[in-house]
Enzyme design. Structure first.
Site, PDB file in Angstrom:
ATOM      1  CB  CYS A  12      -0.883  -0.005   1.244  1.00 28.09           C
ATOM      2  SG  CYS A  12       0.082   0.022   2.760  1.00 28.09           S
ATOM      3  CD  GLU A 125      -3.602   1.696  12.438  1.00 26.14           C
ATOM      4  OE1 GLU A 125      -3.284   0.967  11.481  1.00 26.14           O
ATOM      5  OE2 GLU A 125      -4.747   2.179  12.571  1.00 26.14           O
ATOM      6  CB  THR A 161      -5.988   2.425   9.126  1.00 22.71           C
ATOM      7  OG1 THR A 161      -4.835   1.624   9.406  1.00 22.71           O
ATOM      8  CG2 THR A 161      -5.812   3.803   9.693  1.00 22.71           C
ATOM      9  CB  SER A 217       1.431 -10.365   6.654  1.00 25.11           C
ATOM     10  OG  SER A 217       0.375  -9.617   6.090  1.00 25.11           O
ATOM     11  CG  ASN A 219      -2.434  -7.161   5.020  1.00 21.27           C
ATOM     12  OD1 ASN A 219      -2.481  -7.387   3.820  1.00 21.27           O
ATOM     13  ND2 ASN A 219      -1.344  -6.717   5.613  1.00 21.27           N
TER      14      ASN A 219
HETATM   15 FE1  F3S Z   1      -1.177   1.176   4.318  1.00 27.00          FE
HETATM   16 FE2  F3S Z   1      -1.332   3.493   5.540  1.00 27.00          FE
HETATM   17 FE3  F3S Z   1      -3.488   2.271   4.689  1.00 27.00          FE
HETATM   18  S1  F3S Z   1       0.110   1.857   5.994  1.00 27.00           S
HETATM   19  S2  F3S Z   1      -3.035   0.114   4.864  1.00 27.00           S
HETATM   20  S3  F3S Z   1      -1.880   3.116   3.406  1.00 27.00           S
HETATM   21  S4  F3S Z   1      -3.242   3.292   6.611  1.00 27.00           S
END
Ligand code: F3S
Length: 288
Positions: A12, A125, A161, A217, A219
């Site tokens: 990302c 986070e 997030t 990970s 995700n």
């Molecule tokens: Fe990546 Fe930032 Fe979203 S680290 S998952 S772009 S909050």
């Protein structure tokens, strides 16, 4: 064998930015460079950084004078201060999206709201956001935990997030009974959901779904879980060396999906390996 890579796959924006800056720092900075915790949940990237001289410290005690990097998850203000004192220099690579959530939490606390964070209390986070959210902050990760929040006048809600949108919806709903004024901020980042949609779309049309990324990970693990739930034959691998040829016997299409902490070079290696197997199979058939 046809290999299709998901439309949204891999790093990302926040992870890409942090990784590039960490490699740049390794190349351009004299003296030791540290990260507090692994920069990202990908052992191959962390190992490369280590080879370039960026040491992933497990705790503040391992950090001495040099440059300390704050990873994309961010840090609570007191830990950031301690890091500055130990290292002397700090490069803050907190993802701007996460920074905005920290600021939102601080603003809510300053305006007299009890801040409630929806998320995993063990996730760095969330711990960083909590550091900005005032002394009354609570972290909830289920409707049961939301119903245990004490009643009050004003509640301000923010979200980890990368949390699942559906869970946030349910938990935020349960918080509505807890105060006369409840302000809910949707602080979800769409990078994760975009990769999930892309993986599901792909898994629905291939014979085998490969999900690429660190076994550590969350995700990436979630992507594999979603593809399996959809009924796709799914394998979660970290590198090309984990691929097993037997998985692809008689397979005509393979889909490759990847989490937000998977670098392009690992995706490319996987695709190249699969294509080389597909090509050698085609050649064997021709020879027959
Ligand atoms: Fe990546 Fe930032 Fe979203 S680290 S998952 S772009 S909050």
């Amino acid at each position: 064998m046809k290999v299709i890579v998901a439309e949204d796959a891999g790093f990302c924006y926040g992870v890409k930015r942090a990784t590039k800056a960490a490699f740049d720092a390794a190349a351009g900075v004299d003296g030791p460079v540290f990260t507090l915790g692994a920069l990202i949940h990908n052992p191959q990237v962390v190992a490369r950084l280590e080879r370039e001289g960026v040491h992933a410290a497990k705790s503040l005690d391992e950090i001495g004078p040099g440059l300390a990097i704050i990873r994309s998850h961010g840090l609570p203000p007191d830990t950031k201060k301690a890091l500055e004192e130990r290292a002397g220099r700090v490069l803050d690579l907190t993802c701007p999206t996460v920074k905005a959530v920290q600021q939102r939490a601080a603003d809510l606390a300053a305006a007299g709201y009890r801040v409630v964070i929806i998320g995993d209390r063990y996730h760095p986070e969330v711990q960083a956001i909590a550091g900005y959210a005032g002394p009354e902050v609570l972290i909830v990760n289920s409707e049961e935990e939301a119903s245990a929040v004490p009643e009050g006048e004003r509640i301000g809600v923010v979200m980890q997030t990368t949390h699942a949108a559906e869970a946030c919806r349910r938990i935020a709903g349960a918080l509505l009974d807890k105060a006369r004024e409840v302000r809910v901020f949707n602080t979800l980042c769409d990078a994760t959901s975009k990769r999930q949609h892309a993986a599901l779309e792909l898994a629905a049309k291939v014979d085998v779904a490969l999900v690429v990324g660190g076994h550590n990970s969350a995700n990436t693990g979630r992507l594999a879980e979603l593809c399996r739930k959809l009924g796709a034959r799914t394998y979660h691998v970290e590198t090309a060396d984990e691929l097993v040829p037997a998985w692809f016997e008689g397979v005509s299409t393979v889909g490759v999906a990847a989490g937000t902490s998977t670098p392009d070079w690992i995706i490319e290696e996987i695709v190249a390996r699969l294509k080389s197997w597909g090509d050698s199979r085609a050649r064997t058939k021709t020879a027959e």
